[in-house]
Scaffold this motif. Structure first.
Motif, short mmCIF file in Angstrom:
data_model
loop_
_atom_site.label_atom_id
_atom_site.label_comp_id
_atom_site.label_asym_id
_atom_site.label_seq_id
_atom_site.Cartn_x
_atom_site.Cartn_y
_atom_site.Cartn_z
N LEU A 36 39.67 36.73 53.42
CA LEU A 36 38.27 37.01 53.75
C LEU A 36 37.71 35.99 54.74
CD1 LEU A 36 36.96 37.95 50.19
CD2 LEU A 36 37.49 39.50 52.10
N PRO A 37 36.78 36.40 55.59
CA PRO A 37 36.26 35.51 56.63
C PRO A 37 35.05 34.69 56.19
CG PRO A 37 35.41 37.71 57.00
CD PRO A 37 36.31 37.80 55.78
N TYR A 38 34.95 34.41 54.91
CA TYR A 38 33.87 33.58 54.40
C TYR A 38 34.38 32.88 53.13
CZ TYR A 38 33.30 38.12 52.04
OH TYR A 38 33.53 39.32 51.39
N SER A 39 33.70 31.81 52.77
CA SER A 39 34.09 31.05 51.59
C SER A 39 33.65 31.79 50.33
CB SER A 39 33.45 29.66 51.62
OG SER A 39 32.04 29.77 51.63
N THR A 40 34.41 31.63 49.26
CA THR A 40 34.04 32.22 47.97
C THR A 40 34.36 31.22 46.86
OG1 THR A 40 36.21 33.26 47.70
CG2 THR A 40 34.48 34.59 48.73
N GLN A 41 33.70 31.39 45.74
CA GLN A 41 34.01 30.63 44.53
C GLN A 41 34.36 31.63 43.44
OE1 GLN A 41 34.03 27.32 43.82
NE2 GLN A 41 33.20 26.47 45.72
N LEU A 42 35.50 31.42 42.78
CA LEU A 42 35.91 32.26 41.66
C LEU A 42 36.20 31.34 40.48
CD1 LEU A 42 36.51 35.06 40.56
CD2 LEU A 42 38.86 34.82 41.39
N ILE A 43 35.34 31.38 39.47
CA ILE A 43 35.38 30.42 38.37
C ILE A 43 35.83 31.14 37.11
CG2 ILE A 43 34.02 28.77 37.05
CD1 ILE A 43 32.01 29.04 39.57
N LYS A 44 36.94 30.69 36.56
CA LYS A 44 37.49 31.31 35.37
C LYS A 44 36.94 30.66 34.11
CE LYS A 44 40.07 34.09 37.73
NZ LYS A 44 41.52 34.04 37.64
N ARG A 45 37.09 31.35 32.98
CA ARG A 45 36.50 30.91 31.72
C ARG A 45 37.00 29.53 31.27
NH1 ARG A 45 32.23 32.23 28.30
NH2 ARG A 45 32.32 30.37 27.05
N ASP A 46 38.29 29.25 31.47
CA ASP A 46 38.81 27.98 30.98
C ASP A 46 38.20 26.80 31.72
OD1 ASP A 46 40.03 28.63 33.34
OD2 ASP A 46 42.06 28.12 32.71
N ARG A 47 37.87 26.98 32.99
CA ARG A 47 37.22 25.90 33.75
C ARG A 47 35.82 25.62 33.22
NH1 ARG A 47 37.40 27.43 39.90
NH2 ARG A 47 36.03 25.60 39.96
N ILE A 48 35.11 26.67 32.84
CA ILE A 48 33.76 26.50 32.30
C ILE A 48 33.82 25.76 30.97
CG2 ILE A 48 31.73 27.74 31.48
CD1 ILE A 48 32.48 30.01 33.42
N ASP A 49 34.76 26.14 30.11
CA ASP A 49 34.87 25.48 28.80
C ASP A 49 35.24 24.00 28.95
OD1 ASP A 49 34.21 27.79 27.50
OD2 ASP A 49 36.27 28.37 27.07
N GLU A 50 36.16 23.70 29.85
CA GLU A 50 36.61 22.31 30.02
C GLU A 50 35.47 21.40 30.47
OE1 GLU A 50 39.77 22.60 32.78
OE2 GLU A 50 41.22 23.43 31.34
N ALA A 51 34.54 21.93 31.27
CA ALA A 51 33.45 21.10 31.80
C ALA A 51 32.42 20.74 30.74
CB ALA A 51 32.76 21.83 32.96
N GLN A 52 32.35 21.48 29.65
CA GLN A 52 31.41 21.22 28.54
C GLN A 52 29.96 21.13 29.03
OE1 GLN A 52 32.58 18.02 25.92
NE2 GLN A 52 34.75 18.53 26.08
N ALA A 53 29.60 21.96 30.00
CA ALA A 53 28.22 22.01 30.46
C ALA A 53 27.35 22.67 29.41
CB ALA A 53 28.13 22.77 31.78
N GLN A 54 26.01 22.52 29.54
CA GLN A 54 25.09 23.10 28.56
C GLN A 54 25.18 24.61 28.55
OE1 GLN A 54 21.08 21.08 28.16
NE2 GLN A 54 21.66 20.36 30.20
N ASN A 55 25.34 25.20 29.71
CA ASN A 55 25.51 26.64 29.85
C ASN A 55 26.10 26.89 31.23
OD1 ASN A 55 23.25 26.52 31.66
ND2 ASN A 55 21.88 26.71 29.92
N GLN A 56 26.21 28.15 31.61
CA GLN A 56 26.92 28.45 32.85
C GLN A 56 26.10 28.12 34.09
OE1 GLN A 56 28.35 32.47 32.22
NE2 GLN A 56 29.69 31.80 30.56
#
Length: 744
Positions: A36-56
């Motif tokens: 694709l000709p633009y940047s994208t972010q694709l964030i999987k569930r395991d990355r969210i859990d590992e970060a231990q943020a308050q919410n998404q």
């Protein structure tokens, strides 16, 4: 939006990671995001859990370059999210510039395009995709980007999974899910969340509950699923707090410094309820072709209670000095979408159509009241609430799009997109005349908007090896249609209250945004990648809320000729054995690009080309480090450094209209750095215990500022006389949370 990952053999015996991402909101056939000709972010569930943020939303704020969250409301589920300066916010009246989707259903509410993050079923989310720029394939309102959530089903999340956590501010949260799939193709999934807290600020308790249930069938060729989403929340957002009073250019510490967790006035409560039923369908026509479709109905309720200052200054000591305002919003949205995708030779193309319809009923009541000793507002006894505004509206949006990624060379791909939109917005307003105090019903108004929005871009990998960079460039245009609330509050002679007291209905132009983006993606070694992209988005006829009172919430909407958001996002990610490290830096220059006068709070602010838009920092730096120690133990840390930002109402460097001498002064919300620490222990595959500390140093910081007037003393007592003040949005204090995750 659908995302997955496969591995392919590459030169030098390295494995090339291919992540598939959707090129439109509709779940179905995707494309390798590296093409694709633009940047994208694709964030999987395991990355969210590992970060231990308050919410998404907090995760996006901590980890994703270009994302920032203003803590204007003070509630973890009412974050005011911006990406490259464009907003997705629960605040009615905020200029929304991001579209948000859940399993292909647009969840920007019809009334104001607001996004209620408290109704997103976070525990059921399997991935989050963030697509930048004015991408026309993602429909109206995708001016600065699109955020797409994809939820689990019984195939992707089998078994029992749960999480229990609690800690500071009386916060308690419980999540549970169960999924199952059978050899016959049937699959089922349920997930539920319960959340409760007292809140870190005074009078800021909140709670919410969510439920998602899905069932469906997949025979390998045809798959379908039905999903039911239910949500209910009762949250308190206590807004800005006076930090300094201002007298002849001198700043004197006020309520914020006497009590960091104080609120200006209360109550400020929002109750949301949601019911959504969706149907998704995919069919593989052959090995290279597929059809996707969805249909949905979405019903929501929003009730607010707000204690504010009185609109008119009391004359006698016993006169009411406050206002007790309530609103009621009822919305029903329904729609459908269909697409056909095919890989044909050098082309991967998709054609699709969508239709979205909505009905809105809004009602606002006002009642005179009095302040209590804690700055709470109680309604005057014997005083009945009076209707100040009522609206019934409808909207219909139809879209037809085509997108194609064409391999023009061995390592070169060109992507072109075009979308036609046609939208109608109609409403009938009932309001109270300011002069006669009589209820008037205005004539029904109807507006139609048409647009054709194109995009064209190229991506080229510089060599055959997996570790060679890919360069890309893209230009895209998209539009946003004025909402019912904006059309109903567009007359400077009859300003209205937000949440809206609707008065007049002049025509507003649709916003037209054009994004130019170019950058580089470089997976320079296994487990190591670097990216950088520069962008410029020019917005014509931007719709801005020109407020007449920050604390009283009066104002109107109007088109502004031109604004511009431009900047650079860069990211480095390294995974080396037991250590993961990431760094992201963003530079943002958000400015007005025309002459004009904006009503910001109590001021008429003179705008010239180059004037910075308030509330958006130029510089943001994010760092993250995780270390797997062995024996199931891991530790981690992340920091966010946010640069200073301008104050709303002080964009021209004046403290008041016509100021001279000491009252010519540019105010800024100071820069700050936050440190968060985390640790976890996995005694087995089924269990994980974790602990995290947010804002470890208990840093006093602010995320937004505005000039307004206060009627209270620095100790919080009612003074009656108005004083100029700098109001700020306080950042949360140090907090500690512990939790348990389990999976069977």
């Amino acid at each position: 939006m659908h995302g997955g990952a496969v591995a392919q053999t590459a030169p030098a015996q390295q494995l090339e990671r291919v992540e598939v991402i959707g090129v439109s909101p509709l779940p179905g056939q995707g494309i390798d995001r590296n093409l694709l000709p633009y940047s994208t972010q694709l964030i999987k569930r395991d990355r969210i859990d590992e970060a231990q943020a308050q919410n998404q939303v907090d995760y996006l704020n901590r980890r994703v370059p270009g994302v920032q969250v203003n803590d204007i409301q003070g509630s973890p589920f009412q974050g005011d999210l911006t990406y490259r300066g464009f907003r997705a916010s629960p605040l009615i009246g905020a200029g929304q510039g991001l579209s948000v989707y859940l399993d292909g259903v647009r969840i920007n509410e019809p009334f104001g395009d607001v996004v209620n993050f408290d109704l997103v079923p976070e525990f059921a989310v399997s991935s989050i995709a963030l697509v930048p720029g004015a991408n026309p394939a993602f429909g109206l309102n995708s001016l600065g980007g699109a955020l797409a959530y994809t939820t689990h089903d019984g195939r992707s999340a089998p078994g029992l999974r749960g999480e229990i956590s609690g800690g500071s501010f009386g916060r308690k949260r419980f999540d549970l899910s169960w999924g199952h799939s059978s050899d016959s193709g049937w699959h089922q999934y349920v997930a539920a969340t319960a959340f409760d807290e007292k809140g870190w600020r005074d009078f800021s308790d909140g709670r919410l509950g969510q439920f998602l249930g899905k069932f469906g069938h997949d025979n390998g060729t045809t798959s379908w699923s039905v999903g039911l989403l239910l949500g209910s929340s009762k949250l308190v957002g206590n807004g800005l707090l006076p930090a300094y009073t201002i007298d002849e250019g001198e700043l004197t510490e006020d309520l914020y410094f006497n009590r960091r967790q104080a609120v200006y006035t209360h109550p400020d409560q929002t109750k949301n309820q949601l019911g959504q039923l969706g149907f998704n369908f995919q069919h593989a026509v052959d090995a290279n072709s597929s059809i996707s479709a969805l249909a949905y109905v979405r019903k929501s309720k929003r009730d607010t209670i707000n204690g504010d200052e009185a609109e008119e200054e009391p004359v006698l000591p016993d006169d009411p000095n406050a206002a007790f305002n309530t609103t009621s919003t009822r919305q029903t949205g329904y729609g459908a979408a269909i697409s056909f995708a095919r890989a044909s030779g050098a082309h991967q193309w998709q054609v699709g159509a969508s239709v979205d319809m909505a009905r809105v009923r809004y009602r606002q009541l006002e009642q005179e009241g009095f302040f209590t000793d804690t700055r709470g507002v109680v309604a005057e006894e014997g005083e009945d609430p009076e209707l100040s505004a009522n609206v019934e509206g409808k909207s219909t949006s139809f879209g037809l799009y085509l997108t194609d990624t064409w391999q023009v060379g061995a390592r070169t791909h060109v992507t072109g997109t075009a979308r036609y939109n046609r939208s109608t917005v109609s409403n009938t307003l009932t309001t109270r005349d300011d002069d006669t105090d009589e209820i008037e019903t205005k004539p029904r108004e109807r507006f139609t908007y048409n647009s054709i929005n194109p995009a064209l871009g190229i991506a080229h990998r510089l060599g055959e090896a997996v570790t060679t960079p890919t360069i890309f460039a893209n230009v895209a245009r998209n539009t946003r249609v004025p909402t019912v609330i904006e059309l109903g509050c567009a007359d400077p002679e009859e300003p209205c209250r937000l949440p809206a007291g609707l008065q007049a209905d002049p025509f507003l132009e649709q916003v037209k945004s054009t994004t130019i983006e170019a950058g580089l993606r470089w997976p320079f070694a296994p487990g190591k990648r670097f990216s950088i992209e520069a962008y410029r988005t020019v917005n014509k006829d931007d719709i801005l809320f020109r407020s007449t009172s920050v604390t009283g919430q009066l104002g109107y909407f109007a088109n502004f000729p031109k604004t511009r958001n431009q900047g650079v996002d860069t990211e480095l990610a390294v995974s080396a054995g037991a250590v993961d490290f990431g760094i992201g830096y963003s530079y943002l220059e958000a400015t007005y690009q025309a002459d004009g006068v904006l009503r910001q709070g109590e001021r008429n602010v003179t705008i010239t080309p180059g004037t910075r838009i308030a509330g958006l920092p130029r510089h943001t730096l994010k760092l993250a480090l995780d270390w797997r120690l062995g024996g199931g133990f891991s530790v981690g840390a992340d920091t966010q450094t946010v640069g200073s930002r301008g104050v709303s109402g002080n964009e021209d460097g004046l403290l008041e209209d016509g100021a001279t001498g000491d009252e010519v002064r540019t105010l800024k919300i100071p820069s700050y750095t936050l440190l968060n620490l985390r640790a976890s222990w996995k005694p087995g595959k089924q269990w994980e215990f974790y602990l995290n500390v947010n804002n470890v140093t208990d840093k006093r910081y602010e995320t937004f500022g505005a000039l307004a007037e206060t009627v209270f003393t620095p100790t919080g007592a009612y003074a009656g006389d108005e004083a100029d003040a700098l109001f700020v949005a306080p950042g949360a204090r140090r907090s500690v949370f512990a939790g348990l995750r389990f999976k069977f």
